[in-house]
Write a protein that holds these residues in place. Structure first.
Motif, PDB file in Angstrom:
ATOM      1  N   THR A  23      -5.523 -43.371 -26.250  1.00  0.00           N
ATOM      2  CA  THR A  23      -5.628 -44.659 -25.529  1.00  0.00           C
ATOM      3  C   THR A  23      -4.509 -45.639 -25.758  1.00  0.00           C
ATOM      4  OG1 THR A  23      -7.804 -44.797 -24.976  1.00  0.00           O
ATOM      5  CG2 THR A  23      -6.749 -46.715 -25.091  1.00  0.00           C
ATOM      6  N   GLN A  24      -4.327 -45.597 -27.410  1.00  0.00           N
ATOM      7  CA  GLN A  24      -3.271 -46.474 -28.132  1.00  0.00           C
ATOM      8  C   GLN A  24      -2.030 -45.831 -27.747  1.00  0.00           C
ATOM      9  OE1 GLN A  24      -3.764 -49.255 -29.860  1.00  0.00           O
ATOM     10  NE2 GLN A  24      -1.756 -49.497 -29.276  1.00  0.00           N
ATOM     11  N   ALA A  25      -1.787 -44.589 -27.543  1.00  0.00           N
ATOM     12  CA  ALA A  25      -0.485 -43.995 -27.215  1.00  0.00           C
ATOM     13  C   ALA A  25      -0.218 -44.470 -25.675  1.00  0.00           C
ATOM     14  CB  ALA A  25      -0.643 -42.327 -27.521  1.00  0.00           C
ATOM     15  N   TYR A  26      -1.158 -44.354 -25.188  1.00  0.00           N
ATOM     16  CA  TYR A  26      -0.917 -44.482 -23.502  1.00  0.00           C
ATOM     17  C   TYR A  26      -0.378 -46.153 -23.333  1.00  0.00           C
ATOM     18  CZ  TYR A  26      -2.078 -45.988 -19.060  1.00  0.00           C
ATOM     19  OH  TYR A  26      -2.292 -46.889 -17.533  1.00  0.00           O
ATOM     20  N   LYS A  27      -0.956 -47.019 -24.190  1.00  0.00           N
ATOM     21  CA  LYS A  27      -0.550 -48.427 -24.145  1.00  0.00           C
ATOM     22  C   LYS A  27       0.822 -48.382 -24.492  1.00  0.00           C
ATOM     23  CE  LYS A  27      -5.331 -50.305 -24.567  1.00  0.00           C
ATOM     24  NZ  LYS A  27      -6.094 -51.013 -25.396  1.00  0.00           N
ATOM     25  N   ASP A  28       1.071 -47.672 -25.715  1.00  0.00           N
ATOM     26  CA  ASP A  28       2.389 -47.811 -26.187  1.00  0.00           C
ATOM     27  C   ASP A  28       3.466 -47.403 -25.308  1.00  0.00           C
ATOM     28  OD1 ASP A  28       1.428 -49.097 -28.450  1.00  0.00           O
ATOM     29  OD2 ASP A  28       1.633 -47.188 -29.652  1.00  0.00           O
ATOM     30  N   LEU A  29       3.284 -46.196 -24.696  1.00  0.00           N
ATOM     31  CA  LEU A  29       4.243 -45.656 -23.808  1.00  0.00           C
ATOM     32  C   LEU A  29       4.312 -46.364 -22.305  1.00  0.00           C
ATOM     33  CD1 LEU A  29       3.668 -42.047 -24.401  1.00  0.00           C
ATOM     34  CD2 LEU A  29       5.575 -43.059 -25.156  1.00  0.00           C
ATOM     35  N   ALA A  30       3.162 -47.009 -21.869  1.00  0.00           N
ATOM     36  CA  ALA A  30       3.311 -47.681 -20.564  1.00  0.00           C
ATOM     37  C   ALA A  30       4.045 -49.050 -20.897  1.00  0.00           C
ATOM     38  CB  ALA A  30       1.928 -48.145 -20.256  1.00  0.00           C
ATOM     39  N   PHE A  31       3.934 -49.468 -21.827  1.00  0.00           N
ATOM     40  CA  PHE A  31       4.802 -50.528 -22.480  1.00  0.00           C
ATOM     41  C   PHE A  31       6.213 -50.260 -22.557  1.00  0.00           C
ATOM     42  CE2 PHE A  31       6.923 -53.285 -25.538  1.00  0.00           C
ATOM     43  CZ  PHE A  31       6.902 -54.516 -25.034  1.00  0.00           C
ATOM     44  N   VAL A  32       6.611 -49.310 -23.114  1.00  0.00           N
ATOM     45  CA  VAL A  32       7.926 -48.927 -23.221  1.00  0.00           C
ATOM     46  C   VAL A  32       8.599 -48.388 -21.975  1.00  0.00           C
ATOM     47  CG1 VAL A  32       9.591 -46.962 -24.222  1.00  0.00           C
ATOM     48  CG2 VAL A  32       7.656 -47.960 -25.562  1.00  0.00           C
ATOM     49  N   TRP A  33       7.996 -47.847 -21.041  1.00  0.00           N
ATOM     50  CA  TRP A  33       8.454 -47.245 -19.830  1.00  0.00           C
ATOM     51  C   TRP A  33       8.339 -47.991 -18.597  1.00  0.00           C
ATOM     52  CZ3 TRP A  33      12.259 -43.963 -19.667  1.00  0.00           C
ATOM     53  CH2 TRP A  33      12.374 -43.063 -20.620  1.00  0.00           C
ATOM     54  N   HIS A  34       7.748 -49.468 -18.829  1.00  0.00           N
ATOM     55  CA  HIS A  34       7.731 -50.360 -17.711  1.00  0.00           C
ATOM     56  C   HIS A  34       9.133 -50.852 -17.134  1.00  0.00           C
ATOM     57  CE1 HIS A  34       6.222 -53.550 -15.130  1.00  0.00           C
ATOM     58  NE2 HIS A  34       4.890 -53.413 -15.314  1.00  0.00           N
ATOM     59  N   PRO A  35       9.085 -50.496 -15.846  1.00  0.00           N
ATOM     60  CA  PRO A  35      10.505 -50.595 -15.015  1.00  0.00           C
ATOM     61  C   PRO A  35      10.891 -51.983 -15.353  1.00  0.00           C
ATOM     62  CG  PRO A  35       8.771 -49.310 -13.514  1.00  0.00           C
ATOM     63  CD  PRO A  35       7.943 -49.904 -14.811  1.00  0.00           C
ATOM     64  N   ASP A  36       9.924 -52.977 -15.249  1.00  0.00           N
ATOM     65  CA  ASP A  36      10.774 -54.611 -15.630  1.00  0.00           C
ATOM     66  C   ASP A  36      11.220 -54.554 -16.779  1.00  0.00           C
ATOM     67  OD1 ASP A  36       9.469 -55.065 -13.275  1.00  0.00           O
ATOM     68  OD2 ASP A  36       7.632 -56.168 -14.187  1.00  0.00           O
ATOM     69  N   ARG A  37      11.235 -53.605 -17.764  1.00  0.00           N
ATOM     70  CA  ARG A  37      12.014 -53.908 -19.012  1.00  0.00           C
ATOM     71  C   ARG A  37      13.286 -53.052 -19.109  1.00  0.00           C
ATOM     72  NH1 ARG A  37       9.710 -54.856 -23.485  1.00  0.00           N
ATOM     73  NH2 ARG A  37      10.780 -53.217 -24.760  1.00  0.00           N
ATOM     74  N   LEU A  38      13.456 -52.353 -17.804  1.00  0.00           N
ATOM     75  CA  LEU A  38      14.985 -51.660 -17.800  1.00  0.00           C
ATOM     76  C   LEU A  38      15.728 -52.461 -16.763  1.00  0.00           C
ATOM     77  CD1 LEU A  38      13.331 -48.034 -17.628  1.00  0.00           C
ATOM     78  CD2 LEU A  38      14.234 -49.372 -19.731  1.00  0.00           C
ATOM     79  N   PRO A  39      17.244 -52.135 -16.762  1.00  0.00           N
ATOM     80  CA  PRO A  39      17.841 -52.868 -16.111  1.00  0.00           C
ATOM     81  C   PRO A  39      17.523 -52.450 -14.397  1.00  0.00           C
ATOM     82  CG  PRO A  39      19.138 -51.707 -18.072  1.00  0.00           C
ATOM     83  CD  PRO A  39      17.814 -51.499 -17.869  1.00  0.00           C
ATOM     84  N   LYS A  40      17.750 -53.508 -13.706  1.00  0.00           N
ATOM     85  CA  LYS A  40      17.009 -53.326 -12.184  1.00  0.00           C
ATOM     86  C   LYS A  40      18.311 -52.619 -11.565  1.00  0.00           C
ATOM     87  CE  LYS A  40      13.471 -55.906 -12.808  1.00  0.00           C
ATOM     88  NZ  LYS A  40      12.006 -55.188 -12.781  1.00  0.00           N
ATOM     89  N   ASP A  41      19.280 -52.647 -12.008  1.00  0.00           N
ATOM     90  CA  ASP A  41      20.538 -52.003 -11.239  1.00  0.00           C
ATOM     91  C   ASP A  41      20.748 -50.533 -11.846  1.00  0.00           C
ATOM     92  OD1 ASP A  41      21.409 -52.807 -13.686  1.00  0.00           O
ATOM     93  OD2 ASP A  41      23.401 -53.533 -12.963  1.00  0.00           O
ATOM     94  N   ASN A  42      20.158 -50.280 -12.817  1.00  0.00           N
ATOM     95  CA  ASN A  42      20.363 -48.727 -13.078  1.00  0.00           C
ATOM     96  C   ASN A  42      19.356 -48.049 -12.375  1.00  0.00           C
ATOM     97  OD1 ASN A  42      20.186 -46.315 -14.742  1.00  0.00           O
ATOM     98  ND2 ASN A  42      21.386 -47.310 -16.289  1.00  0.00           N
TER      99      ASN A  42
END
Length: 268
Positions: A23-42
């Motif tokens: 569960t903890q690993a899932y929360k960490d990775l979901a946070f890291v890979w959330h599209p809103d954290r990455l450049p919209k134009d990429n």
């Protein structure tokens, strides 16, 4: 590699990890890979993030269902054992010892005869009610191969590493001076003592990275995300991190103790 081993690998865990760790690993990775954290134009990173989220969601759901089945088996086994013990308090005496087996070589045959099956219709179910984990006693000891090679001390000066995925790599004391690391994904990367002077880290993702004693002199850090990173003793002299008084680097939860800031002051 089995299907479940692959699910653990997706969550960066070893097979046999507890469901709390899943569960903890899932929360960490979901946070890291959330599209809103990455450049919209990429587009490439956005598509990669969507794929990663699908993978970690599926891995977590399958491991959750597996955990539920395991808990059900455990409960059924313990419940049946307790019930059968009450109905048959002398059942232990029925199980023949090695010595009695020698004295009564036909006893085993008698236990599995048609008559005994009729007397004990649930005996077979009881014998197989133990958790399926017993079938794989070595599962927790499985050591998956590390997917990332050791890059410590490597020379990447002036290298073009734009948009690369270097997450989790050991790049401690590597030479990245003048390297192009813009939009590079470096979640949990180990860059302790690395030389990043004059490097271009525009919009680089360094979330939870180990950056102790790293050299960022003159580096471009505009738009970089250093949230949760360990920056103790790092040198940011002359690094580009602001526009006027506005800080353009994410440092949420970062440890800056002893770091040398762009203006030469030591962070306390």
């Amino acid at each position: 590699m089995s299907e479940f081993e692959q699910y653990y690998r997706v969550l960066e865990l070893e097979p046999g990890a507890t469901f709390e760790e899943v569960t903890q690993a899932y929360k960490d990775l979901a946070f890291v890979w959330h599209p809103d954290r990455l450049p919209k134009d990429n587009t490439r990173l956005q598509e990669k993030a969507q794929k990663k989220l699908q993978e970690i969601n599926e891995a977590r759901e399958q491991l959750r269902l597996s955990n539920m089945k395991y808990q059900t088996l455990q409960y059924s086994a313990s419940h049946y054992s307790a019930a059968s013990a009450q109905k048959n308090p002398t059942e232990k005496t029925y199980q023949h010892s090695a010595a009695s087996a020698q004295k009564n070589p036909t006893e085993k045959t008698y236990q599995h005869s048609a008559a005994s099956v009729q007397k004990n219709p649930t005996e077979k179910t009881y014998q197989h009610s133990a958790p399926s984990a017993q079938k794989n006693p070595t599962e927790k000891t499985y050591q998956p191969p590390h997917p990332n090679p050791d890059l410590s001390g490597k020379d990447y000066s002036r290298a073009n590493l734009q948009n690369k995925d270097l997450s989790g790599r050991n790049m401690s004391y590597a030479n990245l001076s003048g390297a192009n690391l813009s939009d590079t994904f470096m979640h949990k990367v180990n860059l302790r003592g690395a030389n990043l002077s004059e490097a271009n880290l525009f919009r680089a993702n360094l979330l939870l990275a180990d950056l102790r004693e790293a050299n960022f002199r003159g580096a471009n850090l505009v738009g970089a995300d250093l949230s949760g990173a360990d920056l103790r003793g790092a040198n940011f002299m002359g690094a580009r991190m602001k526009s006027g008084d506005r800080l353009l680097v994410k440092l949420v939860g970062a440890n800056l103790a002893g770091a040398i800031m762009p203006d030469g002051k030591i962070y306390e």
